[in-house]
Design an enzyme around this catalytic site. Structure first.
Site, mmCIF file in Angstrom:
data_model
loop_
_atom_site.group_PDB
_atom_site.id
_atom_site.type_symbol
_atom_site.label_atom_id
_atom_site.label_comp_id
_atom_site.label_asym_id
_atom_site.label_seq_id
_atom_site.Cartn_x
_atom_site.Cartn_y
_atom_site.Cartn_z
ATOM 1 C CD GLU A 39 -1.380 -2.465 2.209
ATOM 2 O OE1 GLU A 39 0.055 -2.959 1.856
ATOM 3 O OE2 GLU A 39 -2.683 -2.386 2.855
ATOM 4 C CB CYS A 46 -0.037 -3.364 8.813
ATOM 5 S SG CYS A 46 1.337 -2.192 8.060
#
Lengths: 159, 159
Positions: free
Chosen positions: A58, A86
Site C-alpha cells: 500500500e 496494517c
C-alpha cells in the site's frame, strides 16, 4: 464505483500479490490506487528485496500514485489491497486522504501466516505506553519552540 | 544509553526539524536513528517538497538507516524523533524492530498546530470500522489462496 469494477481491481491486486511473492520480491501483498475508474499506480511488498521495512504494497502504491499525479494527496482515490492494511499502511492512506479502502484478506489471516499486523494494532491503542519497543517522552522546550515557529510561518505548505 | 547522549541526539533531531522547516522541505519534524551510540541516519519531513505523504521524518530516517546498514531491520537501534510518532511512523518503527523510541513534542502538541496524529490514533482503534475513509472487506478466495501459497513457500524470506 460499480461492483464489477471493484471485482476487477481486486483481481489485479491479488494477481500482483502472487506474482511478486513468487518472484521473491517480498511478502504476499499487492495494492492498486484507482482514480476515476483508472489505475493510477500499482504496488507490491518489497521489504526484503529492497531492505526497506516500509515498502509494504500500500505504501509503495500510494507513493507511486502521488508521484504519477504530482501531488501529495489522493482525494477521490480508492486504495485496493489484497489484505487489510496494517497500521502503517492505514495511516499512510489517511495521510494521503484516500476516499475508500477495499481489501481481501484480514489482519487475522495475516497473523495466521506469521505477520504482525494484529499485535501492531493492539500497540496503537496502547501508545505511547507500547510494549514492543521502549517508548520515552522527553519534553523539550526547543522542540516546542519549533512547533510555535511552524504555527507562525507565513509561507508554510499545510498537508 | 546515558542521559547525556539522549540529550545530544534529541538536540540534533530538533535542529533538523527547524532547519528543514525553514528551508520549506515540509512540516516541523526531525528524526535520527542511532545504533551503538552512532548516528546511522537522519530524516526530516519531506511530504510537500517530494509529493510523498509517507515522507515523515521517522519513515525517511528508518528507510535511510536500513539502506545504510543493508538490512531490513533495526534491532538494537534507538529512534529519536522531535515529535511522538504518528501511527504510520510508530508502526514503521515496530516493523523495523527498533528497540527504543525517544520523542519530544506529543500528538497533542501536533494537534495544536494542525496535524492529524491524534485523530489518526483514534481511527486505529476503530479499524476496520474507521470513519475517515470508507473501508470495505471483500472476502476473496483468491487472496486467501495466495496466503496459503506463502505459508507453504519453502524459500520465503520472513520479515
Amino acid at each position: 464505483m460499480s461492483p464489477d469494477l471493484d471485482a476487477l481491481f481486486m483481481d489485479r491486486t491479488v494477481a500482483l500479490s502472487r506474482e511478486h511473492m513468487q518472484a521473491g520480491h517480498g511478502g504476499p501483498f499487492g495494492a492498486v490506487v484507482v482514480m476515476d475508474g483508472q489505475v493510477v499506480a500499482e504496488g507490491w511488498n518489497q521489504v526484503t528485496s529492497t531492505n526497506d521495512p516500509t515498502a509494504h504494497a500500500e505504501v509503495v502504491a500510494i507513493r507511486r500514485a502521488c508521484t504519477a499525479l504530482g501531488r501529495f494527496d489522493l482525494r477521490g482515490a480508492t486504495l485496493y489491497s489484497s489484505c487489510e492494511p496494517c497500521p502503517m499502511c492505514l495511516a499512510a492512506a489517511l495521510w494521503a486522504r484516500v476516499d475508500r479502502i477495499v481489501y481481501g484478506n484480514t489482519r487475522q489471516d495475516a497473523a495466521a501466516i506469521g505477520f504482525d499486523d494484529a499485535p501492531f494494532y493492539a500497540e496503537m491503542s496502547r501508545a505511547p505506553a507500547i510494549t514492543m519497543a521502549q517508548m520515552e517522552h522527553r519534553p523539550s522546550a526547543a522542540a516546542a519552540s519549533v512547533f510555535g515557529e511552524w504555527a507562525a510561518k507565513p509561507d508554510k505548505v499545510a498537508y
